[in-house]
Scaffold this active site. Structure first.
Site, mmCIF file in Angstrom:
data_model
loop_
_atom_site.group_PDB
_atom_site.id
_atom_site.type_symbol
_atom_site.label_atom_id
_atom_site.label_comp_id
_atom_site.label_asym_id
_atom_site.label_seq_id
_atom_site.Cartn_x
_atom_site.Cartn_y
_atom_site.Cartn_z
ATOM 1 N N HIS A 57 0.833 -1.208 0.000
ATOM 2 C CA HIS A 57 0.000 0.000 0.000
ATOM 3 C C HIS A 57 0.866 1.256 0.000
ATOM 4 O O HIS A 57 0.614 2.203 -0.765
ATOM 5 C CB HIS A 57 -0.916 -0.022 1.225
ATOM 6 C CG HIS A 57 -1.679 1.242 1.451
ATOM 7 N ND1 HIS A 57 -2.982 1.413 1.021
ATOM 8 C CD2 HIS A 57 -1.333 2.403 2.064
ATOM 9 C CE1 HIS A 57 -3.393 2.626 1.358
ATOM 10 N NE2 HIS A 57 -2.416 3.241 2.005
ATOM 11 N N GLU A 58 1.894 1.273 0.847
ATOM 12 C CA GLU A 58 2.742 2.464 0.934
ATOM 13 C C GLU A 58 3.576 2.650 -0.325
ATOM 14 O O GLU A 58 3.757 3.783 -0.802
ATOM 15 C CB GLU A 58 3.649 2.372 2.174
ATOM 16 C CG GLU A 58 2.897 2.333 3.497
ATOM 17 C CD GLU A 58 1.957 3.508 3.701
ATOM 18 O OE1 GLU A 58 2.245 4.597 3.173
ATOM 19 O OE2 GLU A 58 0.931 3.345 4.378
ATOM 20 N N HIS B 166 1.612 4.370 -2.992
ATOM 21 C CA HIS B 166 1.550 5.833 -2.912
ATOM 22 C C HIS B 166 2.675 6.469 -3.735
ATOM 23 O O HIS B 166 2.473 7.497 -4.393
ATOM 24 C CB HIS B 166 1.672 6.295 -1.463
ATOM 25 C CG HIS B 166 0.397 6.224 -0.673
ATOM 26 N ND1 HIS B 166 -0.779 6.793 -1.102
ATOM 27 C CD2 HIS B 166 0.123 5.663 0.540
ATOM 28 C CE1 HIS B 166 -1.728 6.596 -0.200
ATOM 29 N NE2 HIS B 166 -1.210 5.901 0.802
#
Length: 263
Positions: free
Chosen positions: A126-127, A130
């Site tokens: 998820h990170e 980004h």
């Protein structure tokens, strides 16, 4: 030039030179170059390493590195940096982040909630998403248009201004909470990172079903303190789980063998 006209002019210029698309095809405003963002992320990361204690537990460090390496092996080579760096910070925060320039931070408190390699891969994927989706660039660009007097451009382009605007810069990059400045990613960006991250972890051989378990654990850890979705920039846990479950129905089967990362 009147402020309203100046802002309109900037907006029109941005529309002409700063439009791009995210990996999901969503239109974005990105005014800064990949190299500028990479430099800013690296500078911010060095600041954090000076101020936040780093874990000395080799088993934990190797575990987090293993999960990260397994995912980044499936990430296309980036033009603005050569490799991903991960640091485990000693902190009770249940959190992680990734900055432009390939800088990843994981707080030890996260490992009490992400209880296996697949759940940790959910967060790290998820990170990383980004970064791949240029969410920091997008947010910094929006701030530039909304608050030109804050000279955000000079922060990204001139190291001499970094100290003066550090808190604001950290916030724009997504790590501002611990500095007393809260400027989180928006719901659209968070949902987009969920989907891209799920695709990344699945491609790397991690079990995407564990992403649902991870957010259930997050809901329990929050003790019901999360605000209603309409009052929060993050999707509610239930919305996140529903979206992830829907995405899992269209994920292709991974050709990779199961990773074996152990704490």
């Amino acid at each position: 030039m009147r402020p309203q006209i100046q802002l309109l002019t900037l907006s029109l210029c941005a529309a002409l030179v700063g439009c791009s698309s995210s990996p999901t095809g969503r239109n974005q405003l990105t005014l800064f170059s990949d190299q500028d963002m990479s430099n800013l992320g690296a500078q911010s990361f060095e600041e954090m390493k000076k101020e936040i204690p780093q874990s000395k537990d080799k088993a934990v460090i190797n575990y987090v590195q293993c999960v990260t390496d397994t995912i980044t092996a499936h990430v296309p080579k980036q033009s603005a940096f050569d490799e991903w760096e991960v640091v485990v910070f000693e902190s009770d925060q249940v959190n992680a982040f990734a900055l432009p320039g390939g800088k990843i931070g994981v707080y030890t408190g996260l490992l009490n909630v992400a209880v296996n390699q697949d759940q940790l891969a959910t967060v790290i994927g998820h990170e990383i998403a980004h970064v791949l989706a240029d969410h920091s660039n997008e947010r910094l660009s929006q701030s530039q248009l909304a608050s030109t007097g804050l000279q955000i451009t000079s922060v990204a382009l001139g190291a001499s201004d970094y100290a003066e605007y550090r808190d604001m810069t950290m916030a724009a990059l997504g790590v501002g909470v611990q500095y007393g400045v809260i400027l989180p990613y928006g719901r659209t960006q968070e949902s987009e990172a969920d989907i891209i991250g799920l695709q990344l972890m699945s491609k790397a051989g991690f079990n995407p079903r564990e992403s649902v378990s991870l957010w259930m654990n997050m809901a329990k850890a929050s003790n019901g303190q999360q605000p209603p979705e309409l009052l929060s920039t993050h999707p509610s846990h239930s919305t996140r789980i529903s979206d992830l479950e829907q995405e899992m129905t269209v994920l292709p089967n991974s050709d990779e063998s199961r990773p074996n990362c152990k704490a």
